[in-house]
Design a protein around this motif. Sequence first.
Motif, PDB file in Angstrom:
ATOM      1  N   CYS A 267      16.112 -10.465  -1.987  1.00  0.00           N
ATOM      2  CA  CYS A 267      16.173 -10.379  -0.780  1.00  0.00           C
ATOM      3  C   CYS A 267      16.997 -11.384   0.214  1.00  0.00           C
ATOM      4  O   CYS A 267      17.276 -12.216  -0.282  1.00  0.00           O
TER       5      CYS A 267
ATOM      6  N   SER B   6       6.682 -12.227   8.734  1.00  0.00           N
ATOM      7  CA  SER B   6       6.285 -10.843   8.075  1.00  0.00           C
ATOM      8  C   SER B   6       5.830 -10.752   6.626  1.00  0.00           C
ATOM      9  O   SER B   6       4.513 -11.380   6.508  1.00  0.00           O
ATOM     10  N   TRP B   7       6.422 -10.080   5.597  1.00  0.00           N
ATOM     11  CA  TRP B   7       5.772 -10.079   4.377  1.00  0.00           C
ATOM     12  C   TRP B   7       5.595 -11.673   3.742  1.00  0.00           C
ATOM     13  O   TRP B   7       4.634 -11.848   2.932  1.00  0.00           O
TER      14      TRP B   7
ATOM     15  N   THR C 102       0.910  -5.572   4.429  1.00  0.00           N
ATOM     16  CA  THR C 102       1.272  -4.961   3.324  1.00  0.00           C
ATOM     17  C   THR C 102       0.707  -3.869   2.838  1.00  0.00           C
ATOM     18  O   THR C 102       0.645  -3.408   1.607  1.00  0.00           O
TER      19      THR C 102
ATOM     20  N   VAL D 174       3.297  -0.515   5.659  1.00  0.00           N
ATOM     21  CA  VAL D 174       4.686  -0.582   5.085  1.00  0.00           C
ATOM     22  C   VAL D 174       5.317   0.603   5.492  1.00  0.00           C
ATOM     23  O   VAL D 174       6.478   0.597   5.778  1.00  0.00           O
ATOM     24  N   ARG D 175       4.623   1.839   5.544  1.00  0.00           N
ATOM     25  CA  ARG D 175       5.174   3.115   6.287  1.00  0.00           C
ATOM     26  C   ARG D 175       5.393   2.848   7.758  1.00  0.00           C
ATOM     27  O   ARG D 175       6.633   3.285   8.104  1.00  0.00           O
TER      28      ARG D 175
ATOM     29  N   THR E 173       8.685   0.723   7.886  1.00  0.00           N
ATOM     30  CA  THR E 173       9.795   0.987   7.274  1.00  0.00           C
ATOM     31  C   THR E 173       9.978   2.569   7.713  1.00  0.00           C
ATOM     32  O   THR E 173      11.429   2.940   7.755  1.00  0.00           O
ATOM     33  N   GLU E 174       9.256   3.172   8.278  1.00  0.00           N
ATOM     34  CA  GLU E 174       9.755   4.562   8.743  1.00  0.00           C
ATOM     35  C   GLU E 174       9.219   4.881  10.165  1.00  0.00           C
ATOM     36  O   GLU E 174       9.993   5.209  10.785  1.00  0.00           O
TER      37      GLU E 174
ATOM     38  N   TRP F  82      17.194   2.069  15.185  1.00  0.00           N
ATOM     39  CA  TRP F  82      16.768   2.447  13.923  1.00  0.00           C
ATOM     40  C   TRP F  82      18.129   3.102  13.192  1.00  0.00           C
ATOM     41  O   TRP F  82      18.436   2.761  12.065  1.00  0.00           O
TER      42      TRP F  82
END
Length: 117
Positions: free
Chosen positions: A24, A68-69, A96, A101-102, A105-106, A116
Amino acid sequence: MATGYRRRFDPERFFIVGFEQHGCGRSRPLAIENLSTLPTNTTQTLITDMEVPRTHLNIDRWLLNGVSWGTTLALAYAQQHPQRVSGIVCFAIATTSPEYVRWITETVGLLFSREWA
């Protein structure tokens, strides 16, 4: 390490060790460049990665700063190596979970569609 992370701690008072998660950020190769490596990019692999600079720099205990993560990773590392951690500072905490996550990320794109895109 991004300069924003360095500003959280005074380099005159703290020895700052910053690194990117395996695959990353500025870490090479990027995970998306070779998707076949993703199955080996596990939490345990990342914890092992964290031990490399700690051992190399002869750091007995360190303060972990997760974003974050990275907060999840910091907690997992601390659970596995409690004797190596003096404390944990977490920002933008991520669970997580599949729902989180959805969302990140979305779904968040629905709120900030221009950004976005």
